[in-house]
Design an enzyme around this catalytic site. Sequence first.
Site, mmCIF file in Angstrom:
data_model
loop_
_atom_site.group_PDB
_atom_site.id
_atom_site.type_symbol
_atom_site.label_atom_id
_atom_site.label_comp_id
_atom_site.label_asym_id
_atom_site.label_seq_id
_atom_site.Cartn_x
_atom_site.Cartn_y
_atom_site.Cartn_z
ATOM 1 C CE LYS A 48 44.241 -42.454 74.090
ATOM 2 N NZ LYS A 48 44.274 -41.894 72.955
ATOM 3 C CD GLN A 86 45.657 -38.501 71.648
ATOM 4 O OE1 GLN A 86 45.938 -39.672 72.255
ATOM 5 N NE2 GLN A 86 44.346 -38.246 71.297
ATOM 6 C CG ASP A 123 44.502 -45.359 68.188
ATOM 7 O OD1 ASP A 123 43.664 -45.815 68.744
ATOM 8 O OD2 ASP A 123 45.120 -44.241 67.873
#
Length: 295
Positions: free
Chosen positions: A54, A98, A121
């Site tokens: 990422k 994460q 997200d």
Amino acid sequence: MSAKIISGTETAKAIREELTVEVAELKDKHNIVPGLVTILVGEDPASQSYVSAKNKTAKALGIHSEQVTLAADTSNEDLLALVEKYNNDDKINGILVQLPLPKHIDEPKILNAINPDKDVDGFHPVNVGRMVVGEKCFLPCTPHGVLELLTRSGVETSGAEVVVVGRSNIVGKPMVNLMLQKRPAGNSTVTVCHTRTKDMAFHTKRADIIIAAAGVPKMITADMVKDGVVVIDVGVNRIGKTESGKAILAGDVDFDGVKEKAAAITPVPGGVGPMTITMLMKNTVQAAKQAAGLI
Ligand code: NAP
């Protein structure tokens, strides 16, 4: 018939090229550099590799990227304080924690602490709610990537019978919601299958589009689909290792069998996978534009 292969690798590359131009324009015209922070707790190797991919992608696109790695025994309080710090950091437009988090961490509490305007997200309940009612929001990256694959491949979703296999909060449920939205990339008639579904093949055989997100290797076989179906395979399953120790991956769909009946199908790897990170970048750029009042 052998199916058209819908390449996530190619589609992701095209979107990343568009984003590179957009990021450069934001800098030139508005002196804005989108910023993303990834927060990893612990040393899970898969999570480490996702986070580093990422950050690498962000940097390649010209996005300011910060990576924070915390010890596995970090407390809820310390993690909350870090999230709060980035909520108040003007250089950062997107905060990604994460998952999965270690068991002692209160995952919903942490995700809910992220400012919804920085929740790239798309997991914060505010963004989930906005998505369900069709308002502007950050769409969760994997379902967002599936939508892009369908639209950029010219797949007609309006009026299509769509079967989503899986009902997780990160893939299945948002996917169902997106496909039924009253807008061009939606307007589908949607069925969702899960472990309590009595006869999955009954549903998949009627589907014009199957979106498989169960995490069961090669579960959907040729005898479960009709001719001309479009298949998007979200599943990523490690089914072994090569002699050099590299993971051998399979999707949830028996690709070799199903591609002989399908009109179009995504491969694994090289299908949905590359789209997920790309949509995270798209959301980060969107967050920067929203923060600057440009959209
Ligand atoms: P998850 O949280 O484990 O959810 C799996 C879902 O599939 C559940 O709703 C489960 O039903 C259903 N399911 C499991 N086995 C089934 C079966 N035999 N028949 C029917 N339904 C079944 O998984 P997830 O996070 O949604 O991920 C799904 C897959 O997508 C995994 O392979 C994951 O690695 C992959 N994935 C890929 C990406 C990407 O970027 N390509 C991103 C995210 C996930 P119940 O609800 O009844 O348990």
